[in-house]
Design a protein around this motif. Structure first.
Motif, mmCIF file in Angstrom:
data_model
loop_
_atom_site.group_PDB
_atom_site.id
_atom_site.type_symbol
_atom_site.label_atom_id
_atom_site.label_comp_id
_atom_site.label_asym_id
_atom_site.label_seq_id
_atom_site.Cartn_x
_atom_site.Cartn_y
_atom_site.Cartn_z
ATOM 1 N N LEU A 1 0.817 -1.210 0.000
ATOM 2 C CA LEU A 1 0.000 0.000 0.000
ATOM 3 C C LEU A 1 0.851 1.259 0.000
ATOM 4 C CD1 LEU A 1 -2.843 -1.035 2.482
ATOM 5 C CD2 LEU A 1 -2.886 -1.049 -0.017
ATOM 6 N N ALA A 2 1.952 1.243 0.767
ATOM 7 C CA ALA A 2 2.817 2.418 0.818
ATOM 8 C C ALA A 2 3.451 2.684 -0.543
ATOM 9 C CB ALA A 2 3.898 2.238 1.881
ATOM 10 N N GLY A 3 3.850 1.617 -1.216
ATOM 11 C CA GLY A 3 4.453 1.797 -2.530
ATOM 12 C C GLY A 3 3.473 2.350 -3.541
ATOM 13 N N GLU A 4 2.233 1.844 -3.511
ATOM 14 C CA GLU A 4 1.227 2.334 -4.452
ATOM 15 C C GLU A 4 0.849 3.777 -4.155
ATOM 16 O OE1 GLU A 4 -1.484 2.346 -7.639
ATOM 17 O OE2 GLU A 4 0.304 1.179 -7.130
ATOM 18 N N TRP A 5 0.735 4.130 -2.879
ATOM 19 C CA TRP A 5 0.384 5.508 -2.525
ATOM 20 C C TRP A 5 1.502 6.471 -2.925
ATOM 21 C CZ3 TRP A 5 -3.443 8.524 -1.751
ATOM 22 C CH2 TRP A 5 -3.283 9.749 -1.120
ATOM 23 N N ARG A 6 2.730 6.005 -2.846
ATOM 24 C CA ARG A 6 3.850 6.877 -3.204
ATOM 25 C C ARG A 6 3.955 7.077 -4.707
ATOM 26 N NH1 ARG A 6 7.295 4.030 -1.017
ATOM 27 N NH2 ARG A 6 7.985 2.873 -2.864
ATOM 28 N N ASP A 7 3.725 6.004 -5.479
ATOM 29 C CA ASP A 7 3.966 6.084 -6.919
ATOM 30 C C ASP A 7 2.688 6.267 -7.751
ATOM 31 O OD1 ASP A 7 6.666 5.647 -6.372
ATOM 32 O OD2 ASP A 7 6.438 3.457 -6.511
ATOM 33 N N GLY A 8 1.523 5.896 -7.195
ATOM 34 C CA GLY A 8 0.284 5.962 -7.979
ATOM 35 C C GLY A 8 -0.816 6.740 -7.303
ATOM 36 N N ARG A 9 -0.426 7.809 -6.632
ATOM 37 C CA ARG A 9 -1.401 8.567 -5.854
ATOM 38 C C ARG A 9 -2.509 9.152 -6.734
ATOM 39 N NH1 ARG A 9 1.359 12.891 -2.124
ATOM 40 N NH2 ARG A 9 2.384 10.941 -1.553
ATOM 41 N N ALA A 10 -2.141 9.658 -7.887
ATOM 42 C CA ALA A 10 -3.146 10.265 -8.769
ATOM 43 C C ALA A 10 -4.158 9.230 -9.236
ATOM 44 C CB ALA A 10 -2.459 10.918 -9.965
ATOM 45 N N ARG A 11 -3.684 8.016 -9.526
ATOM 46 C CA ARG A 11 -4.610 6.971 -9.965
ATOM 47 C C ARG A 11 -5.572 6.572 -8.848
ATOM 48 N NH1 ARG A 11 0.229 5.424 -12.324
ATOM 49 N NH2 ARG A 11 0.701 4.079 -10.556
ATOM 50 N N LEU A 12 -5.073 6.477 -7.636
ATOM 51 C CA LEU A 12 -5.948 6.138 -6.508
ATOM 52 C C LEU A 12 -7.009 7.215 -6.289
ATOM 53 C CD1 LEU A 12 -3.373 4.725 -3.918
ATOM 54 C CD2 LEU A 12 -5.007 3.449 -5.302
ATOM 55 N N VAL A 13 -6.598 8.467 -6.378
ATOM 56 C CA VAL A 13 -7.550 9.568 -6.199
ATOM 57 C C VAL A 13 -8.602 9.537 -7.306
ATOM 58 C CG1 VAL A 13 -7.795 12.076 -6.193
ATOM 59 C CG2 VAL A 13 -5.925 11.006 -4.936
ATOM 60 N N ALA A 14 -8.188 9.224 -8.531
ATOM 61 C CA ALA A 14 -9.149 9.144 -9.638
ATOM 62 C C ALA A 14 -10.164 8.038 -9.392
ATOM 63 C CB ALA A 14 -8.408 8.914 -10.954
ATOM 64 N N GLY A 15 -9.707 6.891 -8.889
ATOM 65 C CA GLY A 15 -10.635 5.805 -8.575
ATOM 66 C C GLY A 15 -11.619 6.189 -7.490
ATOM 67 N N VAL A 16 -11.122 6.871 -6.461
ATOM 68 C CA VAL A 16 -11.999 7.301 -5.373
ATOM 69 C C VAL A 16 -13.043 8.293 -5.888
ATOM 70 C CG1 VAL A 16 -12.074 8.631 -3.228
ATOM 71 C CG2 VAL A 16 -10.355 6.845 -3.529
ATOM 72 N N LEU A 17 -12.620 9.243 -6.721
ATOM 73 C CA LEU A 17 -13.566 10.223 -7.260
ATOM 74 C C LEU A 17 -14.620 9.560 -8.136
ATOM 75 C CD1 LEU A 17 -11.223 13.220 -8.182
ATOM 76 C CD2 LEU A 17 -12.784 13.014 -6.233
ATOM 77 N N ALA A 18 -14.214 8.588 -8.942
ATOM 78 C CA ALA A 18 -15.189 7.901 -9.794
ATOM 79 C C ALA A 18 -16.212 7.157 -8.953
ATOM 80 C CB ALA A 18 -14.464 6.938 -10.736
ATOM 81 N N LEU A 19 -15.744 6.472 -7.916
ATOM 82 C CA LEU A 19 -16.679 5.773 -7.030
ATOM 83 C C LEU A 19 -17.591 6.751 -6.308
ATOM 84 C CD1 LEU A 19 -14.313 3.078 -5.485
ATOM 85 C CD2 LEU A 19 -16.285 2.636 -6.943
ATOM 86 N N ALA A 20 -17.034 7.863 -5.854
ATOM 87 C CA ALA A 20 -17.841 8.855 -5.143
ATOM 88 C C ALA A 20 -18.934 9.429 -6.038
ATOM 89 C CB ALA A 20 -16.951 9.972 -4.596
ATOM 90 N N LEU A 21 -18.602 9.711 -7.303
ATOM 91 C CA LEU A 21 -19.604 10.254 -8.214
ATOM 92 C C LEU A 21 -20.697 9.225 -8.512
ATOM 93 C CD1 LEU A 21 -17.367 12.239 -10.740
ATOM 94 C CD2 LEU A 21 -18.909 13.176 -9.010
ATOM 95 N N GLY A 22 -20.300 7.974 -8.730
ATOM 96 C CA GLY A 22 -21.306 6.935 -8.961
ATOM 97 C C GLY A 22 -22.212 6.744 -7.768
ATOM 98 N N LEU A 23 -21.629 6.728 -6.564
ATOM 99 C CA LEU A 23 -22.422 6.590 -5.350
ATOM 100 C C LEU A 23 -23.337 7.792 -5.156
ATOM 101 C CD1 LEU A 23 -23.060 5.068 -2.735
ATOM 102 C CD2 LEU A 23 -21.080 6.181 -1.684
ATOM 103 N N ALA A 24 -22.834 8.985 -5.449
ATOM 104 C CA ALA A 24 -23.650 10.194 -5.305
ATOM 105 C C ALA A 24 -24.848 10.155 -6.240
ATOM 106 C CB ALA A 24 -22.799 11.429 -5.575
ATOM 107 N N LEU A 25 -24.634 9.701 -7.470
ATOM 108 C CA LEU A 25 -25.737 9.642 -8.422
ATOM 109 C C LEU A 25 -26.789 8.633 -7.988
ATOM 110 C CD1 LEU A 25 -26.863 10.665 -11.074
ATOM 111 C CD2 LEU A 25 -25.505 8.952 -12.275
#
Length: 386
Positions: free
Chosen positions: A25-49
């Motif tokens: 998890l630490a490695g992914e957060w360090r190197d792929g932070r933007a991708r994780l944030v994009a996934g969270v935003l996509a899930l949040a928008l789907g859940l909001a809808l």
């Protein structure tokens, strides 16, 4: 060999599993932070809808149920006819039937407003309506005698707010090709009469709105000790063709039935939005697994069970879903409140005026939250199985 010993016999201690999870998890957060944030935003928008669509639909049905209760009063049965109504001679026949305690004849006419829109005019007998709808009768009591005028109406609170600029003296409606001016003598308290509606004396409504001799419904109250079901069967045998009997609750059931198709379509579209977020999580997880293949291979060579690596990656996806819960549900509540405030429970259909109350439905929101976490975990788990 080390893999076989670890997978089949020897197990890593819990602290080792935690260390594996922390490293991945630490490695992914360090190197792929933007991708994780994009996934969270996509899930949040789907859940909001999903949450917003459900809450707006639920609020519409709740508002309609409340309207039925306010209008239905204490009536046990309602005799209805087609849009053009039925002959008023049916009223004395029903009133004289054994087991009938009271009958309130009513006329409902959707009158076109001169400035656009529709005003639902309820023609009632001010002295009979008290027997089946006490709240409406109490609200009409101050206007009982003036309401007997040929062109007088009492407006609902929502109508006065939406259509009249103080002082609210007259309204113009179209009856056929003629413009008819109605004189406003009062405004009902908020909540007594829903929607863009007005109340007239029954005889005045029949004369003014060109519905002489016609009624739309008879609200029937059964006598003490009389079975409502038996009374319904007795009355049904005397009804002319084109009329029928139903319970007041059937209105809300009919509304739910008529809107079920579009509500199902909207919910499916919202589910597609959530699944789109899950697919984005899947794509991010697949890329992450490929990028971390050397690290995963090293951990497997050091004795980390494949199941441990799998569950760590699934937990990573579920964590994205959990992070998306708060912004997703919050945004869904905000969207639903905004839609209800600006469009109403019927999304601009004109049946209800004003902003209805937003009911949160905690159990449904909890179900959506679990669905979002499950979708995120599934999206991460599919590529992780490789």
């Amino acid at each position: 060999m080390a893999n076989g010993m670890t997978d089949r016999g020897q197990r890593l201690p819990p602290t080792a599993g935690i260390a594996v999870a922390r490293a991945l998890l630490a490695g992914e957060w360090r190197d792929g932070r933007a991708r994780l944030v994009a996934g969270v935003l996509a899930l949040a928008l789907g859940l909001a809808l999903m949450a917003a669509i459900f809450l707006v639909n639920a609020s519409a049905l709740d508002e309609f149920d409340a309207a039925v209760r306010r209008l239905g009063g204490s009536a046990d049965l309602i005799v209805r006819g087609p849009r053009t109504g039925f002959d008023e001679s049916l009223y004395p026949l029903v009133r004289r039937r054994p087991g009938v305690r009271a009958v309130s004849p009513e006329l409902e006419v959707p009158a076109a407003l001169a400035g656009g829109g529709t005003l639902l005019v309820h023609g009632v007998d001010p002295f009979r309506v008290a027997e089946v709808n006490a709240p409406l009768a109490a609200a009409l009591a101050p206007y009982a005698l003036p309401l007997l005028g040929a062109d007088t109406v009492v407006l609902s609170a929502a109508t006065a707010l939406a259509l009249c600029a103080p002082p609210c003296d007259t309204l113009t409606v179209r009856v056929g090709t003629q413009a008819v001016r109605l004189r406003v003598i009062g405004v009902l308290a908020d909540g007594v009469l829903p929607g863009t509606a007005a109340v007239m004396d029954l005889g005045s409504a029949q004369w003014t709105l060109a519905r002489l001799g016609r009624l739309s419904q008879l609200k029937v109250r059964a006598a003490e000790g009389v079975s409502v079901a038996d009374l319904a069967r007795t009355l049904a045998s005397d009804l002319p063709a084109g009329t029928w009997i139903e319970a007041p609750a059937a209105d809300s059931e009919r509304a739910a039935s008529l809107t079920r198709a579009y509500r199902l379509n909207l919910n499916l579209l919202a589910l597609v939005a959530l699944l789109t977020g899950a697919f984005l999580v899947y794509a991010i997880a697949a890329l992450s697994v490929e990028r971390r293949r050397p690290a995963i291979g090293l951990m497997r060579a050091l004795g980390t069970p494949a199941r441990t690596v799998l569950w760590v990656l699934v937990a990573e996806g579920a964590a994205q879903g959990m992070v998306a819960l708060l912004p997703g549900l919050g945004l869904g509540l905000a969207i639903a409140a905004l839609a209800l405030r600006h469009f109403g429970a019927d999304l601009g259909g004109g049946y209800f005026r004003g902003a209805p109350a937003l009911h949160a439905h905690p159990l449904a929101l909890a179900g959506f939250a679990l669905l979002a976490v499950a979708a995120a975990a599934l999206g991460a788990g599919l590529p992780a199985r490789r």
